[in-house]
Motif scaffolding. Structure first.
Motif, PDB file in Angstrom:
ATOM      1  N   PRO A  37       0.818  -1.198   0.000  1.00  0.00           N
ATOM      2  CA  PRO A  37       0.000   0.000   0.000  1.00  0.00           C
ATOM      3  C   PRO A  37       0.858   1.256   0.000  1.00  0.00           C
ATOM      4  CG  PRO A  37       0.030  -1.011   2.167  1.00  0.00           C
ATOM      5  CD  PRO A  37       0.743  -1.952   1.241  1.00  0.00           C
ATOM      6  N   PRO A  38       0.381   2.311  -0.674  1.00  0.00           N
ATOM      7  CA  PRO A  38       1.153   3.556  -0.635  1.00  0.00           C
ATOM      8  C   PRO A  38       1.133   4.108   0.778  1.00  0.00           C
ATOM      9  CG  PRO A  38      -0.959   3.895  -1.723  1.00  0.00           C
ATOM     10  CD  PRO A  38      -0.842   2.431  -1.429  1.00  0.00           C
ATOM     11  N   ALA A  39       2.301   4.337   1.347  1.00  0.00           N
ATOM     12  CA  ALA A  39       2.391   4.818   2.720  1.00  0.00           C
ATOM     13  C   ALA A  39       2.901   6.245   2.768  1.00  0.00           C
ATOM     14  CB  ALA A  39       3.292   3.894   3.526  1.00  0.00           C
ATOM     15  N   GLY A  40       2.946   6.906   1.616  1.00  0.00           N
ATOM     16  CA  GLY A  40       3.454   8.267   1.617  1.00  0.00           C
ATOM     17  C   GLY A  40       4.949   8.313   1.841  1.00  0.00           C
ATOM     18  N   ARG A  41       5.647   7.248   1.524  1.00  0.00           N
ATOM     19  CA  ARG A  41       7.084   7.166   1.747  1.00  0.00           C
ATOM     20  C   ARG A  41       7.807   8.201   0.902  1.00  0.00           C
ATOM     21  NH1 ARG A  41      10.445   2.277   2.939  1.00  0.00           N
ATOM     22  NH2 ARG A  41      12.527   3.100   2.867  1.00  0.00           N
ATOM     23  N   ILE A  42       8.729   8.921   1.534  1.00  0.00           N
ATOM     24  CA  ILE A  42       9.515   9.939   0.847  1.00  0.00           C
ATOM     25  C   ILE A  42      10.987   9.682   1.117  1.00  0.00           C
ATOM     26  CG2 ILE A  42      10.104  12.394   0.772  1.00  0.00           C
ATOM     27  CD1 ILE A  42       7.202  12.990   1.460  1.00  0.00           C
ATOM     28  N   ILE A  43      11.785   9.709   0.051  1.00  0.00           N
ATOM     29  CA  ILE A  43      13.240   9.653   0.168  1.00  0.00           C
ATOM     30  C   ILE A  43      13.728  11.056  -0.155  1.00  0.00           C
ATOM     31  CG2 ILE A  43      15.360   8.685  -0.779  1.00  0.00           C
ATOM     32  CD1 ILE A  43      13.734   6.104  -1.285  1.00  0.00           C
ATOM     33  N   ALA A  44      14.367  11.698   0.818  1.00  0.00           N
ATOM     34  CA  ALA A  44      14.772  13.092   0.673  1.00  0.00           C
ATOM     35  C   ALA A  44      16.162  13.214   0.057  1.00  0.00           C
ATOM     36  CB  ALA A  44      14.753  13.789   2.028  1.00  0.00           C
ATOM     37  N   LEU A  45      16.277  14.078  -0.949  1.00  0.00           N
ATOM     38  CA  LEU A  45      17.577  14.416  -1.528  1.00  0.00           C
ATOM     39  C   LEU A  45      17.988  15.765  -0.956  1.00  0.00           C
ATOM     40  CD1 LEU A  45      17.272  13.450  -5.306  1.00  0.00           C
ATOM     41  CD2 LEU A  45      18.197  12.130  -3.412  1.00  0.00           C
ATOM     42  N   THR A  57      16.145   1.461   2.462  1.00  0.00           N
ATOM     43  CA  THR A  57      15.737   0.081   2.222  1.00  0.00           C
ATOM     44  C   THR A  57      14.253   0.022   1.912  1.00  0.00           C
ATOM     45  OG1 THR A  57      17.444  -0.709   3.735  1.00  0.00           O
ATOM     46  CG2 THR A  57      15.674  -2.259   3.198  1.00  0.00           C
ATOM     47  N   ILE A  58      13.918  -0.701   0.847  1.00  0.00           N
ATOM     48  CA  ILE A  58      12.530  -0.965   0.480  1.00  0.00           C
ATOM     49  C   ILE A  58      12.273  -2.425   0.838  1.00  0.00           C
ATOM     50  CG2 ILE A  58      10.840  -1.019  -1.400  1.00  0.00           C
ATOM     51  CD1 ILE A  58      11.949   1.730  -1.466  1.00  0.00           C
ATOM     52  N   ARG A  59      11.366  -2.666   1.777  1.00  0.00           N
ATOM     53  CA  ARG A  59      11.089  -4.025   2.239  1.00  0.00           C
ATOM     54  C   ARG A  59       9.765  -4.509   1.654  1.00  0.00           C
ATOM     55  NH1 ARG A  59      13.702  -1.466   6.447  1.00  0.00           N
ATOM     56  NH2 ARG A  59      15.519  -2.598   7.186  1.00  0.00           N
ATOM     57  N   PHE A  60       9.830  -5.618   0.926  1.00  0.00           N
ATOM     58  CA  PHE A  60       8.630  -6.212   0.346  1.00  0.00           C
ATOM     59  C   PHE A  60       8.030  -7.284   1.244  1.00  0.00           C
ATOM     60  CE2 PHE A  60      10.374  -4.409  -3.594  1.00  0.00           C
ATOM     61  CZ  PHE A  60       9.239  -3.771  -4.061  1.00  0.00           C
ATOM     62  N   GLY A  61       8.722  -7.674   2.315  1.00  0.00           N
ATOM     63  CA  GLY A  61       8.186  -8.670   3.230  1.00  0.00           C
ATOM     64  C   GLY A  61       8.196 -10.058   2.622  1.00  0.00           C
ATOM     65  N   HIS A  62       7.194 -10.859   2.972  1.00  0.00           N
ATOM     66  CA  HIS A  62       7.094 -12.240   2.478  1.00  0.00           C
ATOM     67  C   HIS A  62       6.372 -12.258   1.142  1.00  0.00           C
ATOM     68  CE1 HIS A  62       8.647 -14.131   6.075  1.00  0.00           C
ATOM     69  NE2 HIS A  62       7.903 -13.306   6.790  1.00  0.00           N
ATOM     70  N   LEU A 143      18.237  -0.461  -1.208  1.00  0.00           N
ATOM     71  CA  LEU A 143      18.351  -1.895  -0.967  1.00  0.00           C
ATOM     72  C   LEU A 143      16.947  -2.483  -1.000  1.00  0.00           C
ATOM     73  CD1 LEU A 143      20.932  -1.762   1.939  1.00  0.00           C
ATOM     74  CD2 LEU A 143      21.354  -2.294  -0.461  1.00  0.00           C
ATOM     75  N   ILE A 144      16.785  -3.550  -1.754  1.00  0.00           N
ATOM     76  CA  ILE A 144      15.501  -4.212  -1.930  1.00  0.00           C
ATOM     77  C   ILE A 144      15.548  -5.510  -1.150  1.00  0.00           C
ATOM     78  CG2 ILE A 144      13.831  -5.079  -3.609  1.00  0.00           C
ATOM     79  CD1 ILE A 144      14.791  -2.047  -3.928  1.00  0.00           C
ATOM     80  N   GLU A 145      14.630  -5.670  -0.194  1.00  0.00           N
ATOM     81  CA  GLU A 145      14.646  -6.834   0.685  1.00  0.00           C
ATOM     82  C   GLU A 145      13.322  -7.584   0.563  1.00  0.00           C
ATOM     83  OE1 GLU A 145      15.484  -7.803   5.366  1.00  0.00           O
ATOM     84  OE2 GLU A 145      14.952  -5.782   4.798  1.00  0.00           O
ATOM     85  N   ALA A 146      13.399  -8.908   0.458  1.00  0.00           N
ATOM     86  CA  ALA A 146      12.201  -9.753   0.408  1.00  0.00           C
ATOM     87  C   ALA A 146      12.544 -11.139   0.908  1.00  0.00           C
ATOM     88  CB  ALA A 146      11.656  -9.825  -1.018  1.00  0.00           C
TER      89      ALA A 146
END
Length: 149
Positions: A37-45, A57-62, A143-146
């Motif tokens: 779901p969109p959580a309003g995540r912001i990566i600030a430059l 880190t972007i976590r996709f979970g299981h 980093l992409i984690e799953a």
């Protein structure tokens, strides 16, 4: 646990459209694709991030083997100059990004979609994506984690 992580675990995932899944591969995945779901995540430059590099880190979970996961976030320009994300490099072919290569004005945001295709992957996965920003000496690493069942 941080509230945004709790929300990502509680809220149901939405399905990717068949068109996106077909555009990623010639074969259909074994199971339905899901989207966090969109959580309003912001990566600030910031000036410091552009000068010294940064990571998040972007976590996709299981995920079930064969699922294609999608996450949306925004990159916010917190500098005094426009910034342009020119390209990206991935550690493997299972991740891809979609974004607009137009300049992001100071205070503006750039919507980004990152896709992770779990076909052929098993167990805990950690992939990386490096964003290249015009004029920045360092990259921004995602980093992409799953965890693939």
């Amino acid at each position: 646990m941080h509230p945004s992580r709790l929300l990502r675990r509680i809220l149901p995932a939405a399905l990717l459209t068949a068109g996106l899944a077909a555009g990623l591969t010639a074969c259909k995945p074994r199971t339905a694709a899901r989207q966090l779901p969109p959580a309003g995540r912001i990566i600030a430059l910031t000036d410091s991030v552009l000068r010294n590099g940064g990571s998040d880190t972007i976590r996709f979970g299981h995920l079930g083997s064969g699922e294609i996961a999608l996450s949306r976030f925004r990159i916010e320009n917190r500098t005094e100059k426009p910034v342009v994300v020119t390209s990206y490099r991935t550690s493997c072919g299972c991740t891809s990004l979609e974004f607009d290569k137009q300049p992001v004005p100071p205070g503006g945001t750039l919507p980004v979609e990152i896709t992770f295709d779990s076909r052929g992957e098993h167990g805990w996965q950690l992939k990386s994506v490096e964003l290249l920003v015009a004029g920045a000496p360092k990259t921004i690493r995602l980093l992409i984690e799953a965890d693939i069942d």
